[in-house]
Design a protein around this motif. Structure first.
Motif, mmCIF file in Angstrom:
data_model
loop_
_atom_site.group_PDB
_atom_site.id
_atom_site.type_symbol
_atom_site.label_atom_id
_atom_site.label_comp_id
_atom_site.label_asym_id
_atom_site.label_seq_id
_atom_site.Cartn_x
_atom_site.Cartn_y
_atom_site.Cartn_z
ATOM 1 N N THR A 99 -9.763 -3.807 -20.386
ATOM 2 C CA THR A 99 -10.770 -4.814 -19.964
ATOM 3 C C THR A 99 -10.135 -6.284 -19.402
ATOM 4 O OG1 THR A 99 -12.584 -3.992 -21.447
ATOM 5 C CG2 THR A 99 -12.961 -6.128 -20.250
ATOM 6 N N GLY A 100 -10.501 -6.434 -18.164
ATOM 7 C CA GLY A 100 -9.834 -7.704 -17.466
ATOM 8 C C GLY A 100 -8.481 -7.582 -17.244
ATOM 9 N N ARG A 101 -7.624 -6.348 -17.279
ATOM 10 C CA ARG A 101 -6.422 -6.355 -16.547
ATOM 11 C C ARG A 101 -6.274 -5.071 -15.944
ATOM 12 N NH1 ARG A 101 -2.418 -3.515 -19.744
ATOM 13 N NH2 ARG A 101 -3.035 -2.328 -21.468
ATOM 14 N N GLY A 102 -7.065 -4.372 -15.667
ATOM 15 C CA GLY A 102 -6.999 -3.120 -14.774
ATOM 16 C C GLY A 102 -8.135 -2.959 -13.698
ATOM 17 N N TRP A 103 -7.655 -2.648 -12.452
ATOM 18 C CA TRP A 103 -8.137 -2.671 -11.179
ATOM 19 C C TRP A 103 -8.162 -1.589 -10.509
ATOM 20 C CZ3 TRP A 103 -6.000 -6.970 -13.455
ATOM 21 C CH2 TRP A 103 -6.998 -8.021 -13.626
ATOM 22 N N CYS A 104 -9.099 -1.096 -9.812
ATOM 23 C CA CYS A 104 -8.880 0.176 -9.051
ATOM 24 C C CYS A 104 -9.485 -0.358 -7.716
ATOM 25 C CB CYS A 104 -9.929 1.190 -9.451
ATOM 26 S SG CYS A 104 -9.990 2.526 -8.140
ATOM 27 N N ALA A 105 -8.708 -0.184 -6.474
ATOM 28 C CA ALA A 105 -9.355 -0.308 -4.891
ATOM 29 C C ALA A 105 -9.461 0.769 -4.465
ATOM 30 C CB ALA A 105 -8.143 -1.577 -4.613
ATOM 31 N N MET A 106 -10.349 1.344 -3.674
ATOM 32 C CA MET A 106 -10.277 2.331 -2.672
ATOM 33 C C MET A 106 -10.829 1.994 -1.438
ATOM 34 S SD MET A 106 -13.249 5.466 -3.022
ATOM 35 C CE MET A 106 -12.747 5.648 -4.894
ATOM 36 N N GLN A 107 -10.002 2.570 -0.494
ATOM 37 C CA GLN A 107 -10.269 2.402 1.145
ATOM 38 C C GLN A 107 -10.659 3.760 1.507
ATOM 39 O OE1 GLN A 107 -10.468 -0.577 2.447
ATOM 40 N NE2 GLN A 107 -9.633 -1.674 0.345
ATOM 41 N N ALA A 108 -10.811 3.741 2.734
ATOM 42 C CA ALA A 108 -11.314 5.131 3.359
ATOM 43 C C ALA A 108 -10.115 6.201 3.028
ATOM 44 C CB ALA A 108 -11.429 4.933 4.776
ATOM 45 N N ASP A 109 -8.957 5.782 3.096
ATOM 46 C CA ASP A 109 -7.836 6.998 2.975
ATOM 47 C C ASP A 109 -6.854 6.408 1.646
ATOM 48 O OD1 ASP A 109 -6.629 4.561 4.108
ATOM 49 O OD2 ASP A 109 -5.624 5.295 5.700
ATOM 50 N N SER A 110 -7.091 5.762 0.888
ATOM 51 C CA SER A 110 -6.317 5.094 -0.073
ATOM 52 C C SER A 110 -7.207 4.876 -1.366
ATOM 53 C CB SER A 110 -5.422 4.131 0.329
ATOM 54 O OG SER A 110 -5.890 2.882 0.594
ATOM 55 N N ILE A 111 -6.116 4.860 -2.478
ATOM 56 C CA ILE A 111 -6.783 4.354 -3.753
ATOM 57 C C ILE A 111 -5.570 3.938 -4.621
ATOM 58 C CG2 ILE A 111 -6.673 6.931 -4.749
ATOM 59 C CD1 ILE A 111 -9.339 6.049 -6.428
ATOM 60 N N THR A 112 -5.859 2.790 -5.410
ATOM 61 C CA THR A 112 -4.746 2.298 -6.172
ATOM 62 C C THR A 112 -5.320 1.943 -7.515
ATOM 63 O OG1 THR A 112 -5.321 -0.137 -5.380
ATOM 64 C CG2 THR A 112 -3.535 1.238 -4.002
ATOM 65 N N LEU A 113 -4.366 1.830 -8.452
ATOM 66 C CA LEU A 113 -4.538 1.273 -9.848
ATOM 67 C C LEU A 113 -3.749 0.331 -10.142
ATOM 68 C CD1 LEU A 113 -5.720 1.548 -12.720
ATOM 69 C CD2 LEU A 113 -3.816 3.097 -13.191
ATOM 70 N N THR A 114 -4.162 -0.908 -10.461
ATOM 71 C CA THR A 114 -3.269 -2.149 -10.873
ATOM 72 C C THR A 114 -3.540 -2.314 -12.420
ATOM 73 O OG1 THR A 114 -3.290 -3.282 -8.756
ATOM 74 C CG2 THR A 114 -2.749 -4.318 -10.573
#
Length: 255
Positions: A99-114
């Motif tokens: 909680t508070g230190r993990g993020w997911c970003a999704m675009q049309a052709d990509s996905i990331t975890l920070t």
């Protein structure tokens, strides 16, 4: 109907010279559904305590299908959800210690975890799972290995006298450190293997054969890995463990 995932590159992790370990991914791509085609590539990345990392994957979906849901999870015997992912959104993790230190970003052709503020417990196996609206599933697995900085370098001296000759052994040790690399210098000059200087296979132990008064100076053990560099100095002339050099030092002073 296919879903393909593969590493996009080193992600957005800061460079080593900025104090952050360079990130190398471990992505094991495999089929979960007969209709999902996924390329395979194996890599790993290092987890450095207190640092951040971002892992990215490109997504290739057959035209006409879309992503229904996706999430990242940590696998420590059982799956522990980190964060849910939704198209064109950035979602903060709301699961357990992420909680508070993990993020997911999704675009049309990509996905990331920070992940931020890494801890040793963040090492281990991870999984990204994507479910299409058609019901087909794609997964990707990767592994984080704990990378420990070099810590607490010490030099342990030992001298041996045989006949009229003295042999000096200097053992360089570290309390911790992933893949440490050793190097010796004498008065700031690099020491190489020779008939005078004998070294162990990993260079951590330096043996000086037939010790002479000209050998009674300052030796330095330098230890480094991909995170940091540490060193330890040892003045032979001032060491009580090397009576040969102390005797010559005092004799020189008396003269």
């Amino acid at each position: 109907m296919t879903v393909s995932l593969w590493p996009r590159g080193p992600g957005s992790s800061p460079r080593i010279e900025e104090g952050v370990c360079a990130l190398v991914f471990f992505l094991l791509l495999h089929n979960v559904d007969a209709g999902v085609q996924i390329e395979s590539q194996q890599r790993d990345f290092f987890v450095i305590e207190g640092r951040n990392f971002t892992i990215a994957a490109d997504i290739n979906i057959t035209q006409g299908d879309t992503i229904a849901s996706a999430f990242w999870a940590k696998k420590n015997g059982e799956r522990q959800r980190i964060v849910d992912c939704f198209p064109d959104q950035v979602e903060t993790a709301s699961y357990s210690r992420y909680t508070g230190r993990g993020w997911c970003a999704m675009q049309a052709d990509s996905i990331t975890l920070t992940l931020t503020k890494l801890t040793p417990k963040d090492s281990g196996d991870y999984e990204l799972k994507i479910t299409l609206n058609s019901g087909e599933i794609g997964t990707v697995h990767f592994t984080g290995k704990l990378y420990v900085p070099v810590f607490n370098v010490t030099i342990v001296p030992h001298s041996e006298k045989t006949d009229r000759q003295t042999k000096l052994i200097l053992k360089c040790k570290v309390s911790a450190g992933t893949d440490p690399i050793f190097k010796w210098t004498a008065s700031d000059k690099t020491i190489a293997r020779s008939s005078k200087y004998v070294m162990s296979a990993d260079l951590s132990v330096l043996t000086i054969l037939e010790l002479e008064s000209s050998d009674c100076h300052v030796y330095t053990c330098i230890v480094k890995n991909d995170v940091n560099v540490e060193k330890k100095l040892f003045n032979v002339s001032e060491s009580e463990d090397v009576p040969f050099c102390r005797e010559h030092l005092y004799a020189h002073v008396l003269l």
